[in-house]
Scaffold this motif. Structure first.
Motif, PDB file in Angstrom:
ATOM      1  N   GLY A 229       0.781  -1.220   0.000  1.00  4.31           N
ATOM      2  CA  GLY A 229       0.000   0.000   0.000  1.00  4.31           C
ATOM      3  C   GLY A 229       0.815   1.274   0.000  1.00  4.31           C
ATOM      4  O   GLY A 229       0.377   2.297   0.519  1.00  4.31           O
ATOM      5  N   ARG A 230       2.023   1.210  -0.576  1.00  2.54           N
ATOM      6  CA  ARG A 230       2.908   2.377  -0.720  1.00  2.54           C
ATOM      7  C   ARG A 230       3.418   2.915   0.617  1.00  2.54           C
ATOM      8  O   ARG A 230       3.836   4.065   0.701  1.00  2.54           O
ATOM      9  CB  ARG A 230       2.212   3.499  -1.492  1.00  2.54           C
ATOM     10  CG  ARG A 230       1.876   3.133  -2.920  1.00  2.54           C
ATOM     11  CD  ARG A 230       1.642   4.350  -3.762  1.00  2.54           C
ATOM     12  NE  ARG A 230       0.584   5.195  -3.220  1.00  2.54           N
ATOM     13  CZ  ARG A 230       0.273   6.386  -3.712  1.00  2.54           C
ATOM     14  NH1 ARG A 230       0.955   6.866  -4.730  1.00  2.54           N
ATOM     15  NH2 ARG A 230      -0.700   7.095  -3.190  1.00  2.54           N
ATOM     16  N   ILE A 231       3.387   2.110   1.661  1.00  2.00           N
ATOM     17  CA  ILE A 231       3.965   2.554   2.933  1.00  2.00           C
ATOM     18  C   ILE A 231       5.477   2.614   2.829  1.00  2.00           C
ATOM     19  O   ILE A 231       6.121   3.504   3.386  1.00  2.00           O
ATOM     20  CB  ILE A 231       3.528   1.621   4.076  1.00  2.00           C
ATOM     21  CG1 ILE A 231       2.048   1.835   4.375  1.00  2.00           C
ATOM     22  CG2 ILE A 231       4.353   1.856   5.329  1.00  2.00           C
ATOM     23  CD1 ILE A 231       1.709   3.231   4.842  1.00  2.00           C
ATOM     24  N   GLN A 232       6.077   1.644   2.134  1.00  2.00           N
ATOM     25  CA  GLN A 232       7.515   1.649   1.891  1.00  2.00           C
ATOM     26  C   GLN A 232       7.752   1.431   0.412  1.00  2.00           C
ATOM     27  O   GLN A 232       7.201   0.502  -0.180  1.00  2.00           O
ATOM     28  CB  GLN A 232       8.214   0.561   2.718  1.00  2.00           C
ATOM     29  CG  GLN A 232       8.287   0.873   4.212  1.00  2.00           C
ATOM     30  CD  GLN A 232       9.022  -0.211   4.968  1.00  2.00           C
ATOM     31  OE1 GLN A 232       8.503  -1.300   5.194  1.00  2.00           O
ATOM     32  NE2 GLN A 232      10.237   0.085   5.381  1.00  2.00           N
ATOM     33  N   MET A 233       8.561   2.294  -0.164  1.00  2.28           N
ATOM     34  CA  MET A 233       8.838   2.217  -1.597  1.00  2.28           C
ATOM     35  C   MET A 233      10.137   1.441  -1.836  1.00  2.28           C
ATOM     36  O   MET A 233      11.004   1.444  -0.970  1.00  2.28           O
ATOM     37  CB  MET A 233       8.926   3.623  -2.186  1.00  2.28           C
ATOM     38  CG  MET A 233       7.655   4.430  -1.973  1.00  2.28           C
ATOM     39  SD  MET A 233       6.218   3.664  -2.736  1.00  2.28           S
ATOM     40  CE  MET A 233       6.619   3.843  -4.465  1.00  2.28           C
ATOM     41  N   PRO A 234      10.272   0.787  -2.995  1.00  3.61           N
ATOM     42  CA  PRO A 234       9.310   0.721  -4.091  1.00  3.61           C
ATOM     43  C   PRO A 234       8.130  -0.197  -3.754  1.00  3.61           C
ATOM     44  O   PRO A 234       8.226  -1.043  -2.876  1.00  3.61           O
ATOM     45  CB  PRO A 234      10.141   0.131  -5.230  1.00  3.61           C
ATOM     46  CG  PRO A 234      11.159  -0.717  -4.520  1.00  3.61           C
ATOM     47  CD  PRO A 234      11.494   0.020  -3.258  1.00  3.61           C
ATOM     48  N   ASN A 235       7.022  -0.042  -4.467  1.00  3.39           N
ATOM     49  CA  ASN A 235       5.861  -0.880  -4.209  1.00  3.39           C
ATOM     50  C   ASN A 235       5.081  -1.127  -5.494  1.00  3.39           C
ATOM     51  O   ASN A 235       3.875  -0.915  -5.551  1.00  3.39           O
ATOM     52  CB  ASN A 235       4.953  -0.245  -3.147  1.00  3.39           C
ATOM     53  CG  ASN A 235       3.821  -1.193  -2.763  1.00  3.39           C
ATOM     54  OD1 ASN A 235       4.068  -2.343  -2.420  1.00  3.39           O
ATOM     55  ND2 ASN A 235       2.595  -0.721  -2.858  1.00  3.39           N
ATOM     56  N   SER A 236       5.774  -1.555  -6.547  1.00  2.00           N
ATOM     57  CA  SER A 236       5.063  -1.999  -7.745  1.00  2.00           C
ATOM     58  C   SER A 236       4.243  -3.245  -7.461  1.00  2.00           C
ATOM     59  O   SER A 236       3.244  -3.514  -8.124  1.00  2.00           O
ATOM     60  CB  SER A 236       6.055  -2.284  -8.881  1.00  2.00           C
ATOM     61  OG  SER A 236       6.735  -1.105  -9.251  1.00  2.00           O
ATOM     62  N   GLY A 237       4.676  -4.024  -6.460  1.00  2.00           N
ATOM     63  CA  GLY A 237       3.973  -5.250  -6.108  1.00  2.00           C
ATOM     64  C   GLY A 237       4.454  -6.433  -6.922  1.00  2.00           C
ATOM     65  O   GLY A 237       5.085  -6.285  -7.973  1.00  2.00           O
ATOM     66  N   ILE A 238       4.159  -7.612  -6.419  1.00  2.00           N
ATOM     67  CA  ILE A 238       4.481  -8.853  -7.128  1.00  2.00           C
ATOM     68  C   ILE A 238       3.166  -9.541  -7.470  1.00  2.00           C
ATOM     69  O   ILE A 238       2.351  -9.824  -6.583  1.00  2.00           O
ATOM     70  CB  ILE A 238       5.364  -9.776  -6.273  1.00  2.00           C
ATOM     71  CG1 ILE A 238       6.717  -9.106  -6.001  1.00  2.00           C
ATOM     72  CG2 ILE A 238       5.572 -11.114  -6.970  1.00  2.00           C
ATOM     73  CD1 ILE A 238       7.638  -9.907  -5.101  1.00  2.00           C
ATOM     74  N   ASN A 239       2.945  -9.785  -8.749  1.00  2.00           N
ATOM     75  CA  ASN A 239       1.736 -10.441  -9.232  1.00  2.00           C
ATOM     76  C   ASN A 239       2.105 -11.686 -10.029  1.00  2.00           C
ATOM     77  O   ASN A 239       2.969 -11.617 -10.912  1.00  2.00           O
ATOM     78  CB  ASN A 239       0.914  -9.501 -10.108  1.00  2.00           C
ATOM     79  CG  ASN A 239       0.516  -8.231  -9.389  1.00  2.00           C
ATOM     80  OD1 ASN A 239      -0.150  -8.284  -8.367  1.00  2.00           O
ATOM     81  ND2 ASN A 239       0.934  -7.086  -9.915  1.00  2.00           N
ATOM     82  N   VAL A 240       1.458 -12.796  -9.741  1.00  4.68           N
ATOM     83  CA  VAL A 240       1.666 -14.031 -10.493  1.00  4.68           C
ATOM     84  C   VAL A 240       0.305 -14.649 -10.801  1.00  4.68           C
ATOM     85  O   VAL A 240      -0.668 -14.444 -10.082  1.00  4.68           O
ATOM     86  CB  VAL A 240       2.552 -15.042  -9.723  1.00  4.68           C
ATOM     87  CG1 VAL A 240       3.974 -14.542  -9.616  1.00  4.68           C
ATOM     88  CG2 VAL A 240       1.985 -15.319  -8.335  1.00  4.68           C
TER      89      VAL A 240
END
Length: 266
Positions: A229-240
């Motif tokens: 949730g953008r609390i710590q960057m980077p935060n593109s996220g991991i999606n599989v």
């Protein structure tokens, strides 16, 4: 500190606008509490969306093959209980692969229970299964860690054939941990996740076959998402988007049966 994040500002995938509502970072609160608070709010939001969207669809398009019925053939116990084991493989998206994740595999061990009593809720949702699960996964790359997660889930059938086949979708929400977070000095190659604790979101569609009264197996395809949730960057996220293999053992030998007659109007 901001200079370290400039490369990620340029290439970051835009996230849904609701993240602005849960990005409540307060300098007066320790950073780990900001992360946990954001994850809690994300899980709560997804739970509300999942429950109300499904309930709305059920009311707008009622299931004409189900009814509220007293089924005397059901066992006398109040709940069925089962152990589920699920295996994930593959499904690494291009955007994730470009950041260094080439492989993905995971396993879920879950305990579920299913009410056998006949009421409106069980009829509308076709006797769903609730439960808790433990997840373990690997990206075959130590820059990202080997995540684990604790989560709650619900299995909702949307089609049952006259034979032994059934089709379900399930939603899982929880807390993921054991990531190797981005650090400009010690872990600069992780351009996807900036925290070691993240939200875990899973959605899967599966076909399941009843082998015996106790054993069931199936195959499906799913989606798993990790972010903070953008609390710590980077935060593109991991999606599989992996293929899933499923097996389960039901401690009781009978599952609820929903009769095929029309639901009375509200």
């Amino acid at each position: 500190k901001k200079d370290h994040f400039l490369p990620f500002q340029k290439n970051r995938i835009l996230l849904p606008s609701y993240y602005s509502l849960i990005n409540l970072e307060d300098p007066a609160i320790p950073n780990k509490f900001n992360v946990l608070r954001s994850i809690f709010l994300q899980v709560s939001l997804w739970l509300v969306i999942a429950v109300f969207s499904n309930a709305y669809c059920q009311l707008i398009i009622p299931d004409s093959t189900a009814t509220i019925t007293k089924n005397d053939s059901l066992p006398h116990h109040k709940n069925n209980h089962e152990i589920q084991v699920k295996f994930d493989y593959g499904g690494v998206l291009d955007a994730v692969e470009e950041e260094g994740i080439k492989k993905y595999y995971g396993v879920d061990i879950r305990f579920g229970w299913q009410q056998t009593k006949s009421n409106l809720y069980n009829t509308l949702y076709r006797a769903p299964i609730f439960g808790v699960g433990f997840y373990g996964g690997s990206f075959d790359n130590n820059d990202f860690g080997e995540p684990n997660a604790l989560y709650g889930f619900i299995d909702i059938p949307f089609y049952r054939s006259k034979s032994r086949w059934s089709w379900i979708y399930w939603i899982g929400l929880g807390l993921a941990f054991n990531f190797n977070a981005y650090d400009p000095d010690t872990n600069p190659d992780n351009g996807l996740i900036g925290s070691d604790k993240n939200v875990y979101i899973a959605l899967t569609v599966e076909g399941r076959y009843q082998i015996t009264p106790h054993w069931e197996a199936g195959l499906g395809a799913g989606f798993k998402h990790f972010s903070n949730g953008r609390i710590q960057m980077p935060n593109s996220g991991i999606n599989v988007v992996p293929v899933t293999f499923y097996t389960a053992y039901n401690f009781e030998d009978t599952k609820p049966i929903v009769d095929k007659t029309k639901i009375e109007e509200f």
